[in-house]
Design a protein around this motif. Sequence first.
Motif, short mmCIF file in Angstrom:
data_model
loop_
_atom_site.label_atom_id
_atom_site.label_comp_id
_atom_site.label_asym_id
_atom_site.label_seq_id
_atom_site.Cartn_x
_atom_site.Cartn_y
_atom_site.Cartn_z
N ILE A 146 8.95 2.47 -56.78
CA ILE A 146 9.43 1.51 -55.78
C ILE A 146 8.58 0.24 -55.88
N PRO A 147 9.09 -0.83 -56.46
CA PRO A 147 8.33 -2.08 -56.53
C PRO A 147 8.12 -2.66 -55.13
N LEU A 148 6.94 -3.20 -54.92
CA LEU A 148 6.64 -3.93 -53.68
C LEU A 148 6.79 -5.41 -54.02
N GLU A 151 6.16 -10.84 -50.76
CA GLU A 151 4.78 -11.28 -50.56
C GLU A 151 4.13 -10.53 -49.41
N ALA A 152 4.92 -10.26 -48.36
CA ALA A 152 4.39 -9.55 -47.19
C ALA A 152 4.00 -8.13 -47.56
N ALA A 153 4.84 -7.43 -48.33
CA ALA A 153 4.54 -6.06 -48.72
C ALA A 153 3.32 -6.01 -49.63
N ARG A 154 3.23 -6.93 -50.55
CA ARG A 154 2.08 -6.98 -51.46
C ARG A 154 0.79 -7.23 -50.67
N THR A 282 7.28 0.97 -48.27
CA THR A 282 8.37 1.21 -49.23
C THR A 282 9.73 1.24 -48.55
N GLY A 283 9.74 1.40 -47.22
CA GLY A 283 11.01 1.50 -46.51
C GLY A 283 11.73 2.81 -46.70
N ARG A 284 11.00 3.84 -47.17
CA ARG A 284 11.60 5.14 -47.44
C ARG A 284 10.79 6.24 -46.76
#
Length: 315
Positions: A146-148, A151-154, A282-284
């Motif tokens: 799952i790529p992040l 910018e906020a997730a990173r 990840t939203g999962r």
Amino acid sequence: MLDSPLPDTLLDAARLAPSSHNTQPWLFQRRNGRIGLIADRTRALPVNDPDDRELTISCGCALMNLRVAAAARGDGMRIDCFPEADDPDLLAWLWHEGPVERDLAGLAEAIPLRHTHRKAFRDTPVDPDLVTRLIREAEQENALLIPLDSEAARHSAAALVMQGDAAQWSDRRWRRELAAWMHPRRKGDGLSLPGIAVPVAQMLVRSFDMGGGIGAKDAELAEASPLLAVLSTDGDTEAEWLAAGQALQRVLLTAVTKGVQASYLNQPIQVGELRGALRRLTGRQDKPQLLLRFGHPKEAGSHAPRRPLSDMVIA
């Protein structure tokens, strides 16, 4: 059935798999034409990895290398994972049977080229087509990459890495365990250093909490990585850890075929109270197993040292 010299060819590839602190926590056994993959728990990290989760993932990487090496020779392999309930250390039996995994054969040349790149990457983005392929390769092994991307997730992931560093370095037991795996390169395992530097490095790590400075550096690496991604599985069983290791190595080798290397920022998973926060990024609902950074190295790297195969094989 597998017979000599095929086992040595396979096992030479398997021992080049990555492992936490370069512990190389695997053994191989030859029996009646089969190869057994065995977890070597004498090389466990009870503070860093109390459940042997990363140990099992590392063994899964070795298992993938076995599969790739067999496929490159045109050999089909049958794999029976966790075959004996009364022997939890026996992770798999492999023997010569069935169709060749031809989609793995092309990864064999990447095995000796793969290394953990702990330094900064070039600014070159990772090709989106390669990212799509890496996601697909993980799915082939029942895992998710799952790529992040945002910018906020990173930024949030980098903050979790910094928190994880702070928590680990504040634990004297963790620092002692880390220091114990600082070895001169000639020993063939561990976090290799020039021999003359080992005693000083061990003393510094045992004595001083360097989590603040190291956390800031690791957070910077996370934010600057061309690709930051979480490898997850549906659940958190030993079988899923072994699958995660196979997915990890398949992804790493595929990346290397395109000149992309990777390293790990697993602190938010190793520190239990941070793992849920990483999952939410990840939203999962899956279980994060690894936090990976990918990119094109600025300079050529080298393999971590490996113990001789004779130290890993049970007669």
